[in-house]
Design an enzyme around this catalytic site. Structure first.
Site, mmCIF file in Angstrom:
data_model
loop_
_atom_site.group_PDB
_atom_site.id
_atom_site.type_symbol
_atom_site.label_atom_id
_atom_site.label_comp_id
_atom_site.label_asym_id
_atom_site.label_seq_id
_atom_site.Cartn_x
_atom_site.Cartn_y
_atom_site.Cartn_z
ATOM 1 N N SER A 108 0.825 -1.217 0.000
ATOM 2 C CA SER A 108 0.000 0.000 0.000
ATOM 3 C C SER A 108 0.857 1.264 0.000
ATOM 4 O O SER A 108 0.543 2.229 -0.702
ATOM 5 C CB SER A 108 -0.958 0.005 1.193
ATOM 6 O OG SER A 108 -0.241 0.160 2.383
ATOM 7 N N ASP A 152 8.972 -3.458 -3.915
ATOM 8 C CA ASP A 152 7.600 -2.933 -3.935
ATOM 9 C C ASP A 152 7.446 -1.805 -4.952
ATOM 10 O O ASP A 152 6.545 -1.834 -5.794
ATOM 11 C CB ASP A 152 7.202 -2.398 -2.545
ATOM 12 C CG ASP A 152 6.808 -3.496 -1.588
ATOM 13 O OD1 ASP A 152 7.231 -4.646 -1.815
ATOM 14 O OD2 ASP A 152 6.085 -3.203 -0.624
HETATM 15 O O1 PMV Z 1 5.179 -7.164 1.107
HETATM 16 P P1 PMV Z 1 5.790 -6.162 2.009
HETATM 17 O O2 PMV Z 1 5.470 -4.754 1.675
HETATM 18 O O3 PMV Z 1 5.611 -6.494 3.456
HETATM 19 O O4 PMV Z 1 7.333 -6.260 1.640
HETATM 20 C C1 PMV Z 1 8.237 -6.932 2.383
HETATM 21 C C2 PMV Z 1 9.335 -7.481 1.544
HETATM 22 C C3 PMV Z 1 10.608 -7.636 2.308
HETATM 23 O O5 PMV Z 1 11.435 -8.474 1.535
HETATM 24 C C4 PMV Z 1 10.367 -8.270 3.663
HETATM 25 C C5 PMV Z 1 11.268 -6.291 2.515
HETATM 26 C C6 PMV Z 1 11.790 -5.677 1.244
HETATM 27 O O6 PMV Z 1 12.053 -4.472 1.268
HETATM 28 O O7 PMV Z 1 12.006 -6.381 0.245
#
Ligand code: PMV
Length: 316
Positions: A108, A152
Protein backbone atom coordinates in the site's frame (compact mmCIF):
# COMPACT_ATOMS: atom_id res chain seq x y z
CA UNK A 1 -5.14 23.91 -14.99
CA UNK A 2 -6.94 20.56 -15.06
CA UNK A 3 -6.96 17.90 -12.32
CA UNK A 4 -4.68 14.88 -12.67
CA UNK A 5 -5.39 11.39 -11.37
CA UNK A 6 -3.13 8.37 -11.20
CA UNK A 7 -3.88 4.90 -9.86
CA UNK A 8 -1.51 2.10 -8.87
CA UNK A 9 -2.16 -1.57 -8.19
CA UNK A 10 -1.22 -3.44 -5.05
CA UNK A 11 1.39 -6.17 -5.23
CA UNK A 12 2.14 -9.49 -3.69
CA UNK A 13 5.46 -11.23 -3.23
CA UNK A 14 5.34 -14.82 -4.51
CA UNK A 15 8.84 -15.90 -3.48
CA UNK A 16 11.94 -14.56 -1.78
CA UNK A 17 10.76 -11.92 0.74
CA UNK A 18 13.44 -10.98 3.29
CA UNK A 19 16.14 -12.89 1.39
CA UNK A 20 15.75 -10.23 -1.33
CA UNK A 21 17.06 -7.60 1.09
CA UNK A 22 20.35 -9.58 1.12
CA UNK A 23 20.78 -9.80 -2.65
CA UNK A 24 18.77 -12.94 -3.44
CA UNK A 25 16.18 -12.91 -6.24
CA UNK A 26 12.49 -12.56 -5.45
CA UNK A 27 9.34 -12.73 -7.54
CA UNK A 28 6.49 -10.24 -7.17
CA UNK A 29 3.34 -9.60 -9.18
CA UNK A 30 0.83 -6.74 -9.34
CA UNK A 31 -2.59 -7.26 -7.75
CA UNK A 32 -5.05 -5.20 -9.74
CA UNK A 33 -8.11 -6.03 -7.61
CA UNK A 34 -6.96 -3.41 -5.11
CA UNK A 35 -5.72 0.08 -6.00
CA UNK A 36 -4.45 3.39 -4.64
CA UNK A 37 -5.76 6.52 -6.34
CA UNK A 38 -4.34 10.03 -6.11
CA UNK A 39 -5.91 13.13 -7.65
CA UNK A 40 -4.24 16.54 -7.69
CA UNK A 41 -6.81 19.32 -8.09
CA UNK A 42 -5.94 22.97 -8.70
CA UNK A 43 -7.13 25.35 -5.93
CA UNK A 44 -6.79 28.77 -7.53
CA UNK A 45 -8.40 30.52 -4.52
CA UNK A 46 -6.13 28.95 -1.92
CA UNK A 47 -3.08 30.85 -0.61
CA UNK A 48 -0.19 30.79 -3.06
CA UNK A 49 1.74 27.53 -3.01
CA UNK A 50 -0.57 25.83 -0.49
CA UNK A 51 -0.75 22.08 -0.92
CA UNK A 52 -3.59 20.59 1.09
CA UNK A 53 -3.73 16.85 1.58
CA UNK A 54 -6.89 14.81 2.14
CA UNK A 55 -6.67 11.10 2.85
CA UNK A 56 -10.07 10.29 4.38
CA UNK A 57 -9.33 6.52 4.57
CA UNK A 58 -6.68 7.22 7.20
CA UNK A 59 -8.37 10.31 8.69
CA UNK A 60 -5.70 12.70 7.43
CA UNK A 61 -6.53 16.28 6.50
CA UNK A 62 -3.54 18.59 6.54
CA UNK A 63 -1.19 20.70 4.46
CA UNK A 64 2.25 19.91 3.15
CA UNK A 65 3.84 22.54 5.39
CA UNK A 66 2.25 21.02 8.50
CA UNK A 67 3.69 17.55 7.84
CA UNK A 68 7.07 16.54 9.25
CA UNK A 69 9.75 16.21 6.55
CA UNK A 70 10.00 12.47 7.11
CA UNK A 71 6.30 11.85 6.61
CA UNK A 72 6.01 9.55 3.56
CA UNK A 73 3.54 11.85 1.76
CA UNK A 74 5.70 14.93 2.38
CA UNK A 75 8.77 13.00 1.25
CA UNK A 76 7.04 11.95 -1.98
CA UNK A 77 5.87 15.51 -2.75
CA UNK A 78 9.22 17.10 -1.93
CA UNK A 79 10.98 14.37 -3.90
CA UNK A 80 9.02 15.36 -7.02
CA UNK A 81 9.73 19.07 -6.39
CA UNK A 82 13.46 18.42 -6.09
CA UNK A 83 13.47 16.12 -9.12
CA UNK A 84 11.78 18.79 -11.24
CA UNK A 85 13.56 21.77 -9.60
CA UNK A 86 10.20 23.29 -8.64
CA UNK A 87 10.21 25.60 -5.63
CA UNK A 88 6.47 26.31 -5.37
CA UNK A 89 3.63 24.10 -6.48
CA UNK A 90 0.61 26.04 -7.81
CA UNK A 91 -1.97 25.77 -4.99
CA UNK A 92 -3.68 22.40 -5.09
CA UNK A 93 -5.43 19.70 -3.16
CA UNK A 94 -3.98 16.17 -3.14
CA UNK A 95 -6.75 13.63 -2.62
CA UNK A 96 -5.66 10.13 -1.69
CA UNK A 97 -7.79 7.02 -1.45
CA UNK A 98 -6.87 3.38 -1.43
CA UNK A 99 -8.54 -0.01 -1.24
CA UNK A 100 -5.18 -1.65 -0.45
CA UNK A 101 -5.06 -2.81 3.18
CA UNK A 102 -2.16 -1.14 5.01
CA UNK A 103 0.72 -2.96 6.70
CA UNK A 104 -0.32 -6.31 5.27
CA UNK A 105 2.18 -7.04 2.50
CA UNK A 106 0.10 -5.68 -0.37
CA UNK A 107 2.39 -2.75 -1.07
CA UNK A 108 0.00 0.00 0.00
CA UNK A 109 2.79 2.45 0.83
CA UNK A 110 4.51 2.01 -2.53
CA UNK A 111 1.21 2.22 -4.41
CA UNK A 112 0.28 5.54 -2.77
CA UNK A 113 3.79 6.93 -3.39
CA UNK A 114 3.83 5.91 -7.05
CA UNK A 115 0.33 7.28 -7.74
CA UNK A 116 1.16 10.51 -5.90
CA UNK A 117 4.48 11.02 -7.69
CA UNK A 118 2.86 10.41 -11.10
CA UNK A 119 -0.18 12.61 -10.46
CA UNK A 120 1.88 15.50 -9.08
CA UNK A 121 4.47 15.40 -11.87
CA UNK A 122 1.63 15.40 -14.41
CA UNK A 123 -0.04 18.34 -12.60
CA UNK A 124 3.24 20.23 -12.85
CA UNK A 125 3.23 19.52 -16.59
CA UNK A 126 6.34 17.31 -16.42
CA UNK A 127 5.34 13.61 -16.37
CA UNK A 128 8.20 11.41 -15.19
CA UNK A 129 9.66 8.28 -16.80
CA UNK A 130 8.92 5.02 -14.97
CA UNK A 131 12.53 4.67 -13.92
CA UNK A 132 12.43 8.04 -12.12
CA UNK A 133 9.01 7.31 -10.58
CA UNK A 134 10.35 4.06 -9.16
CA UNK A 135 13.55 5.71 -7.88
CA UNK A 136 11.60 8.47 -6.10
CA UNK A 137 9.19 5.95 -4.61
CA UNK A 138 12.18 3.93 -3.40
CA UNK A 139 13.36 6.94 -1.38
CA UNK A 140 9.94 7.06 0.30
CA UNK A 141 10.02 3.28 0.89
CA UNK A 142 13.12 3.83 3.00
CA UNK A 143 10.93 5.77 5.45
CA UNK A 144 8.34 2.97 5.54
CA UNK A 145 10.77 0.06 5.62
CA UNK A 146 14.16 1.18 6.89
CA UNK A 147 16.29 -0.87 4.52
CA UNK A 148 13.96 -1.91 1.71
CA UNK A 149 15.07 -3.97 -1.25
CA UNK A 150 13.13 -1.85 -3.76
CA UNK A 151 10.86 -4.67 -4.90
CA UNK A 152 7.60 -2.93 -3.94
CA UNK A 153 8.22 0.32 -5.81
CA UNK A 154 9.48 -1.65 -8.83
CA UNK A 155 6.50 -3.98 -9.28
CA UNK A 156 3.99 -1.23 -8.50
CA UNK A 157 5.60 1.24 -10.93
CA UNK A 158 5.96 -1.19 -13.83
CA UNK A 159 2.70 -3.08 -13.17
CA UNK A 160 4.26 -6.31 -14.40
CA UNK A 161 5.45 -9.56 -12.83
CA UNK A 162 9.10 -9.03 -11.90
CA UNK A 163 12.09 -11.22 -11.10
CA UNK A 164 13.82 -8.81 -8.81
CA UNK A 165 17.43 -8.65 -7.65
CA UNK A 166 18.31 -5.63 -5.54
CA UNK A 167 20.32 -3.03 -7.41
CA UNK A 168 19.97 -4.79 -10.80
CA UNK A 169 18.02 -3.50 -13.80
CA UNK A 170 14.38 -4.52 -14.01
CA UNK A 171 13.80 -8.09 -15.21
CA UNK A 172 10.30 -9.03 -16.24
CA UNK A 173 9.48 -12.51 -17.40
CA UNK A 174 6.79 -14.32 -19.22
CA UNK A 175 3.94 -16.17 -17.56
CA UNK A 176 3.29 -19.01 -19.97
CA UNK A 177 0.16 -20.24 -18.25
CA UNK A 178 -1.89 -18.00 -15.93
CA UNK A 179 -2.53 -19.29 -12.42
CA UNK A 180 -4.79 -18.36 -9.56
CA UNK A 181 -3.83 -17.29 -6.07
CA UNK A 182 -5.94 -16.60 -3.02
CA UNK A 183 -4.57 -13.86 -0.80
CA UNK A 184 -5.85 -14.18 2.75
CA UNK A 185 -5.38 -11.50 5.37
CA UNK A 186 -4.73 -12.49 8.99
CA UNK A 187 -6.11 -9.10 10.04
CA UNK A 188 -2.99 -8.61 12.12
CA UNK A 189 -1.22 -5.39 11.10
CA UNK A 190 2.52 -5.92 11.03
CA UNK A 191 4.82 -3.12 9.89
CA UNK A 192 7.43 -4.48 7.49
CA UNK A 193 9.99 -2.12 8.99
CA UNK A 194 9.91 -4.15 12.22
CA UNK A 195 10.28 -7.60 10.69
CA UNK A 196 13.03 -6.36 8.36
CA UNK A 197 14.88 -4.91 11.37
CA UNK A 198 14.39 -8.14 13.37
CA UNK A 199 15.75 -10.28 10.53
CA UNK A 200 18.73 -7.94 10.29
CA UNK A 201 19.46 -8.33 14.00
CA UNK A 202 19.09 -12.12 13.76
CA UNK A 203 21.38 -12.23 10.71
CA UNK A 204 23.97 -10.17 12.58
CA UNK A 205 23.78 -12.60 15.50
CA UNK A 206 23.94 -15.74 13.32
CA UNK A 207 25.25 -14.74 9.89
CA UNK A 208 26.11 -18.21 8.56
CA UNK A 209 22.73 -19.70 9.46
CA UNK A 210 20.77 -16.80 7.98
CA UNK A 211 22.83 -16.70 4.82
CA UNK A 212 22.04 -20.37 4.27
CA UNK A 213 18.35 -19.60 4.67
CA UNK A 214 18.56 -16.64 2.27
CA UNK A 215 20.47 -18.68 -0.34
CA UNK A 216 17.87 -21.46 -0.12
CA UNK A 217 15.09 -18.92 -0.68
CA UNK A 218 16.99 -17.57 -3.68
CA UNK A 219 17.23 -21.05 -5.23
CA UNK A 220 13.49 -21.47 -4.75
CA UNK A 221 12.80 -18.14 -6.52
CA UNK A 222 14.95 -19.27 -9.48
CA UNK A 223 13.19 -22.65 -9.67
CA UNK A 224 9.83 -20.86 -9.47
CA UNK A 225 10.71 -18.61 -12.37
CA UNK A 226 11.62 -21.66 -14.46
CA UNK A 227 8.33 -23.35 -13.60
CA UNK A 228 6.36 -20.22 -14.53
CA UNK A 229 8.24 -19.75 -17.80
CA UNK A 230 7.80 -23.43 -18.62
CA UNK A 231 4.02 -23.10 -18.20
CA UNK A 232 3.94 -25.49 -15.21
CA UNK A 233 2.50 -23.41 -12.40
CA UNK A 234 1.45 -26.52 -10.45
CA UNK A 235 5.17 -26.96 -9.69
CA UNK A 236 4.96 -23.77 -7.63
CA UNK A 237 2.95 -25.48 -4.86
CA UNK A 238 5.81 -27.44 -3.26
CA UNK A 239 8.14 -24.47 -3.77
CA UNK A 240 5.72 -22.25 -1.83
CA UNK A 241 5.64 -24.78 1.00
CA UNK A 242 9.45 -24.90 1.11
CA UNK A 243 9.70 -21.12 1.09
CA UNK A 244 7.22 -20.90 3.96
CA UNK A 245 9.33 -23.33 6.02
CA UNK A 246 12.38 -21.10 5.45
CA UNK A 247 10.43 -18.00 6.51
CA UNK A 248 9.37 -19.85 9.67
CA UNK A 249 13.04 -20.53 10.36
CA UNK A 250 13.84 -16.87 9.78
CA UNK A 251 11.35 -16.12 12.56
CA UNK A 252 8.85 -14.10 10.54
CA UNK A 253 5.82 -16.38 10.57
CA UNK A 254 3.19 -16.38 13.30
CA UNK A 255 0.57 -18.75 14.60
CA UNK A 256 -2.09 -16.85 12.60
CA UNK A 257 -0.13 -17.23 9.38
CA UNK A 258 0.73 -20.87 10.07
CA UNK A 259 -2.93 -21.66 10.82
CA UNK A 260 -4.08 -20.17 7.49
CA UNK A 261 -1.27 -21.89 5.57
CA UNK A 262 -2.20 -25.24 7.10
CA UNK A 263 -5.92 -24.74 6.50
CA UNK A 264 -5.32 -23.87 2.83
CA UNK A 265 -3.19 -26.95 2.24
CA UNK A 266 -5.67 -29.23 3.99
CA UNK A 267 -8.49 -27.81 1.87
CA UNK A 268 -6.68 -28.72 -1.34
CA UNK A 269 -4.39 -25.79 -2.19
CA UNK A 270 -1.33 -26.94 -4.15
CA UNK A 271 0.87 -24.90 -1.82
CA UNK A 272 0.74 -21.97 0.59
CA UNK A 273 3.06 -19.51 2.28
CA UNK A 274 3.14 -16.19 4.05
CA UNK A 275 3.78 -13.25 1.77
CA UNK A 276 5.65 -10.02 2.50
CA UNK A 277 7.11 -8.94 5.80
CA UNK A 278 5.32 -11.62 7.85
CA UNK A 279 4.23 -11.89 11.54
CA UNK A 280 0.83 -10.80 10.27
CA UNK A 281 -0.47 -9.46 7.00
CA UNK A 282 -1.20 -11.88 4.21
CA UNK A 283 -0.61 -15.43 3.16
CA UNK A 284 -1.09 -16.77 -0.37
CA UNK A 285 -2.40 -20.11 -1.59
CA UNK A 286 -2.08 -21.61 -5.07
CA UNK A 287 -5.47 -22.97 -6.13
CA UNK A 288 -7.14 -24.58 -9.12
CA UNK A 289 -10.61 -23.99 -10.50
CA UNK A 290 -12.00 -27.02 -8.68
CA UNK A 291 -10.49 -26.17 -5.27
CA UNK A 292 -10.57 -22.38 -5.07
CA UNK A 293 -14.05 -21.95 -3.59
CA UNK A 294 -13.46 -24.56 -0.93
CA UNK A 295 -10.05 -23.14 -0.01
CA UNK A 296 -11.47 -19.60 0.17
CA UNK A 297 -14.27 -20.77 2.47
CA UNK A 298 -11.92 -22.70 4.72
CA UNK A 299 -9.57 -19.70 4.95
CA UNK A 300 -12.44 -17.50 6.13
CA UNK A 301 -13.52 -20.16 8.64
CA UNK A 302 -9.92 -20.34 9.89
CA UNK A 303 -10.00 -16.62 10.70
CA UNK A 304 -8.98 -14.74 7.54
CA UNK A 305 -10.58 -11.28 7.61
CA UNK A 306 -10.42 -10.94 3.82
CA UNK A 307 -9.73 -13.31 0.94
CA UNK A 308 -8.85 -11.83 -2.46
CA UNK A 309 -8.65 -13.99 -5.57
CA UNK A 310 -6.18 -12.89 -8.20
CA UNK A 311 -5.11 -14.35 -11.51
CA UNK A 312 -1.41 -14.02 -12.24
CA UNK A 313 -0.83 -13.37 -15.93
CA UNK A 314 1.22 -11.19 -18.25
CA UNK A 315 -0.04 -7.64 -18.53
CA UNK A 316 -1.59 -6.88 -21.91
O1 PMV B 1 5.18 -7.16 1.11
P1 PMV B 1 5.79 -6.16 2.01
O2 PMV B 1 5.47 -4.75 1.67
O3 PMV B 1 5.61 -6.49 3.46
O4 PMV B 1 7.33 -6.26 1.64
C1 PMV B 1 8.24 -6.93 2.38
C2 PMV B 1 9.33 -7.48 1.54
C3 PMV B 1 10.61 -7.64 2.31
O5 PMV B 1 11.44 -8.47 1.54
C4 PMV B 1 10.37 -8.27 3.66
C5 PMV B 1 11.27 -6.29 2.51
C6 PMV B 1 11.79 -5.68 1.24
O6 PMV B 1 12.05 -4.47 1.27
O7 PMV B 1 12.01 -6.38 0.25
Amino acid sequence: MPAFTSTSPGKIILFGEHAVVYGQPAIAVPVTQVRARVTVLPQPRAPRGQVSIHAPDVGLQTTLDALPADHPLAAAIRGVMTELSVEHIPACMVRISSSIPVASGLGSGAAVSVALIRALAAYLGRPLADERVSALAFEVEKIHHGTPSGIDNTVVTYRQPVFFIKGRPLETFSIRQPFTLLIADTGVASPTKETVADVRAAWQAEPARYERLFAAAGSIARAARQAIEAGQPQRLGPLMNENHALLQEMGVSSHHLDALVRAAREAGALGAKLSGGGRGGNMIALVQAETKDRVARVLSEAGAVRVIETEVRNQE
